[in-house]
Design a protein around this motif. Structure first.
Motif, PDB file in Angstrom:
ATOM      1  N   LEU A 146      -7.189 -46.259  -5.455  1.00 19.92           N
ATOM      2  CA  LEU A 146      -7.421 -45.218  -5.414  1.00 19.92           C
ATOM      3  C   LEU A 146      -8.453 -44.266  -6.153  1.00 19.92           C
ATOM      4  N   VAL A 147      -8.285 -44.732  -7.503  1.00 23.59           N
ATOM      5  CA  VAL A 147      -9.345 -44.113  -8.510  1.00 23.59           C
ATOM      6  C   VAL A 147     -10.883 -44.682  -8.055  1.00 23.59           C
ATOM      7  N   ALA A 148     -10.953 -45.918  -7.617  1.00 21.15           N
ATOM      8  CA  ALA A 148     -12.281 -46.396  -7.174  1.00 21.15           C
ATOM      9  C   ALA A 148     -12.608 -45.540  -5.802  1.00 21.15           C
ATOM     10  N   ARG A 149     -11.934 -45.275  -5.088  1.00 25.54           N
ATOM     11  CA  ARG A 149     -11.866 -44.125  -3.776  1.00 25.54           C
ATOM     12  C   ARG A 149     -12.486 -43.054  -4.215  1.00 25.54           C
ATOM     13  N   VAL A 150     -11.789 -42.466  -5.187  1.00 24.02           N
ATOM     14  CA  VAL A 150     -12.123 -41.305  -5.672  1.00 24.02           C
ATOM     15  C   VAL A 150     -13.530 -41.048  -6.328  1.00 24.02           C
ATOM     16  N   GLU A 151     -13.823 -42.124  -6.986  1.00 21.56           N
ATOM     17  CA  GLU A 151     -15.125 -42.200  -7.658  1.00 21.56           C
ATOM     18  C   GLU A 151     -16.122 -42.417  -6.682  1.00 21.56           C
ATOM     19  N   ALA A 152     -15.917 -42.804  -5.656  1.00 20.51           N
ATOM     20  CA  ALA A 152     -16.977 -43.433  -4.528  1.00 20.51           C
ATOM     21  C   ALA A 152     -17.209 -42.051  -3.773  1.00 20.51           C
ATOM     22  N   ILE A 153     -16.090 -41.185  -3.646  1.00 20.09           N
ATOM     23  CA  ILE A 153     -16.120 -40.217  -2.778  1.00 20.09           C
ATOM     24  C   ILE A 153     -17.041 -38.937  -3.449  1.00 20.09           C
ATOM     25  N   LEU A 154     -16.729 -38.914  -4.642  1.00 23.59           N
ATOM     26  CA  LEU A 154     -17.158 -38.000  -5.505  1.00 23.59           C
ATOM     27  C   LEU A 154     -18.649 -38.144  -5.552  1.00 23.59           C
ATOM     28  N   ARG A 155     -19.132 -39.635  -5.946  1.00 22.82           N
ATOM     29  CA  ARG A 155     -20.511 -39.722  -5.990  1.00 22.82           C
ATOM     30  C   ARG A 155     -21.216 -39.575  -4.633  1.00 22.82           C
ATOM     31  N   ARG A 156     -20.614 -39.722  -3.595  1.00 23.97           N
ATOM     32  CA  ARG A 156     -21.234 -39.560  -2.394  1.00 23.97           C
ATOM     33  C   ARG A 156     -21.359 -38.130  -2.175  1.00 23.97           C
ATOM     34  N   SER A 157     -20.371 -37.410  -2.394  1.00 22.45           N
ATOM     35  CA  SER A 157     -20.415 -35.962  -1.988  1.00 22.45           C
ATOM     36  C   SER A 157     -21.482 -35.109  -3.159  1.00 22.45           C
ATOM     37  N   MET A 158     -21.718 -35.750  -4.122  1.00 28.81           N
ATOM     38  CA  MET A 158     -22.742 -35.202  -5.341  1.00 28.81           C
ATOM     39  C   MET A 158     -23.932 -35.593  -4.715  1.00 28.81           C
ATOM     40  N   GLN A 159     -24.134 -36.651  -4.153  1.00 25.84           N
ATOM     41  CA  GLN A 159     -25.610 -37.260  -3.565  1.00 25.84           C
ATOM     42  C   GLN A 159     -26.121 -36.324  -2.303  1.00 25.84           C
ATOM     43  N   LEU A 160     -25.174 -36.027  -1.592  1.00 23.80           N
ATOM     44  CA  LEU A 160     -25.280 -35.357  -0.456  1.00 23.80           C
ATOM     45  C   LEU A 160     -25.987 -33.877  -0.837  1.00 23.80           C
TER      46      LEU A 160
ATOM     47  N   VAL B 275      -1.714 -24.711  -2.063  1.00 27.16           N
ATOM     48  CA  VAL B 275      -2.806 -23.861  -1.576  1.00 27.16           C
ATOM     49  C   VAL B 275      -3.032 -22.742  -2.645  1.00 27.16           C
ATOM     50  N   ASP B 276      -2.125 -22.446  -3.388  1.00 28.24           N
ATOM     51  CA  ASP B 276      -2.008 -21.335  -4.532  1.00 28.24           C
ATOM     52  C   ASP B 276      -2.966 -21.765  -5.358  1.00 28.24           C
ATOM     53  N   ILE B 277      -2.815 -22.737  -5.988  1.00 26.89           N
ATOM     54  CA  ILE B 277      -3.581 -23.305  -7.012  1.00 26.89           C
ATOM     55  C   ILE B 277      -5.247 -23.606  -6.548  1.00 26.89           C
ATOM     56  N   PHE B 278      -5.554 -24.210  -5.475  1.00 26.07           N
ATOM     57  CA  PHE B 278      -6.808 -24.033  -5.025  1.00 26.07           C
ATOM     58  C   PHE B 278      -7.379 -22.980  -4.814  1.00 26.07           C
ATOM     59  N   PHE B 279      -6.830 -21.893  -4.239  1.00 26.70           N
ATOM     60  CA  PHE B 279      -7.546 -20.774  -3.938  1.00 26.70           C
ATOM     61  C   PHE B 279      -7.571 -19.863  -5.432  1.00 26.70           C
ATOM     62  N   SER B 280      -6.936 -20.242  -6.416  1.00 23.26           N
ATOM     63  CA  SER B 280      -6.985 -19.639  -7.512  1.00 23.26           C
ATOM     64  C   SER B 280      -7.922 -20.228  -8.776  1.00 23.26           C
ATOM     65  N   ASP B 281      -8.531 -21.630  -8.199  1.00 20.00           N
ATOM     66  CA  ASP B 281      -9.601 -22.436  -9.169  1.00 20.00           C
ATOM     67  C   ASP B 281     -10.547 -22.746  -8.028  1.00 20.00           C
ATOM     68  N   ASN B 282     -11.843 -22.144  -8.149  1.00 20.42           N
ATOM     69  CA  ASN B 282     -12.871 -22.440  -7.441  1.00 20.42           C
ATOM     70  C   ASN B 282     -13.775 -23.740  -7.938  1.00 20.42           C
ATOM     71  N   THR B 283     -13.022 -24.538  -8.947  1.00 20.23           N
ATOM     72  CA  THR B 283     -13.853 -25.424  -9.785  1.00 20.23           C
ATOM     73  C   THR B 283     -13.156 -26.826  -9.406  1.00 20.23           C
ATOM     74  N   ILE B 284     -12.147 -27.031  -8.267  1.00 20.57           N
ATOM     75  CA  ILE B 284     -11.670 -28.435  -7.791  1.00 20.57           C
ATOM     76  C   ILE B 284     -12.547 -28.790  -7.195  1.00 20.57           C
ATOM     77  N   ASN B 285     -12.775 -30.203  -7.567  1.00 27.33           N
ATOM     78  CA  ASN B 285     -13.885 -31.079  -7.010  1.00 27.33           C
ATOM     79  C   ASN B 285     -13.342 -32.139  -5.734  1.00 27.33           C
ATOM     80  N   LEU B 286     -11.911 -32.526  -5.711  1.00 24.68           N
ATOM     81  CA  LEU B 286     -11.373 -33.129  -4.890  1.00 24.68           C
ATOM     82  C   LEU B 286      -9.820 -32.927  -4.765  1.00 24.68           C
ATOM     83  N   LEU B 287      -9.125 -33.264  -3.766  1.00 22.34           N
ATOM     84  CA  LEU B 287      -7.747 -33.151  -3.497  1.00 22.34           C
ATOM     85  C   LEU B 287      -7.297 -34.447  -2.961  1.00 22.34           C
TER      86      LEU B 287
END
Length: 225
Positions: free
Chosen positions: A111-125, A40-52
């Motif tokens: 896992l990496v394939a899921r990461v790629e698919a989710i990020l691709r989908r989130s960017m397309q949205l 939580v500390d890292i996430f709230f200190s860095d607003n450029t995180i694309n996925l957890l």
């Protein structure tokens, strides 16, 4: 996907290292946290995180609490990791806004394939509306309009049409369609695509003719420029 940033949260250092190594090979920048409070500390200190990528069982603050805190301010994609694999846990995760749920032990490549698919989908949205060949898709509202009329599509039919429209006039193999629409986690017969295309064409009426069959390969959404 280069330069995208992933926060990996797990109290087992070997799991963090394993995931980090595979993500680094794909060009991702990886941050690490060993417990929920640190995450939580890292996430709230860095607003450029694309996925957890977030473990459920952790000291100080468990994964559920982390999700609740993150979801108060962000819709960033979240993949949950758990050793339990119980249905009620999965349902709780989805209710809280988790995007994917993977049970340990897991394949790092999957896992990496899921990461790629989710990020691709989130960017397309980020593309709120698609318009091609007289078909209008409102991605956010999950709405398809043809000739002024709303067309009811299933979730996969909707994603399939969106993929076709984003790749107009491009020949798409069945393998590519499976990888992008079924998010790498479908291991059945590729003919499921043919079934979905048949249903999609039927629902689109005359506009269904825009989806051309490429024999021996796949399909093309063909629109005159």
């Amino acid at each position: 996907m280069n330069e995208l940033k992933v926060l990996v949260v797990d109290d087992e250092s070997r799991i963090r290292k394993l995931v980090k190594d595979f993500l680094n090979k794909k060009g991702y920048q990886v941050l690490e946290a060993a417990d929920g409070e640190e995450a939580v500390d890292i996430f709230f200190s860095d607003n450029t995180i694309n996925l957890l990528i977030l473990d459920v069982m952790m000291p100080k603050m468990d994964g559920w609490e982390v999700v609740k805190e993150v979801r108060k301010v962000s819709k960033v994609p979240i993949i949950m990791l758990t050793a339990r694999g119980q249905e009620q846990d999965e349902l709780l995760g989805f209710d809280l806004g988790v995007d994917e749920y993977i049970s340990k032990p897991f394949s790092p490549k999957i896992l990496v394939a899921r990461v790629e698919a989710i990020l691709r989908r989130s960017m397309q949205l980020q593309e709120d509306v698609l318009e091609e060949g007289g078909i209008t898709m409102d991605i956010t509202a999950h709405r398809v309009i043809v000739d002024g009329k709303d067309i009811e599509l299933s979730y996969k039919e909707f994603e399939l049409l969106a993929y076709f429209m984003r790749n107009k006039n491009v020949a798409l193999s069945r393998e590519n369609i499976l990888n992008h629409v079924w998010n790498y986690d479908y291991f059945g017969d590729a003919r499921t695509i043919d079934t979905h295309v048949k249903k999609l064409r039927s629902k689109l009426g005359k506009k269904g003719e825009l989806i051309k069959t490429i024999w021996g390969m796949g399909y093309k959404f063909e629109v005159a420029d």
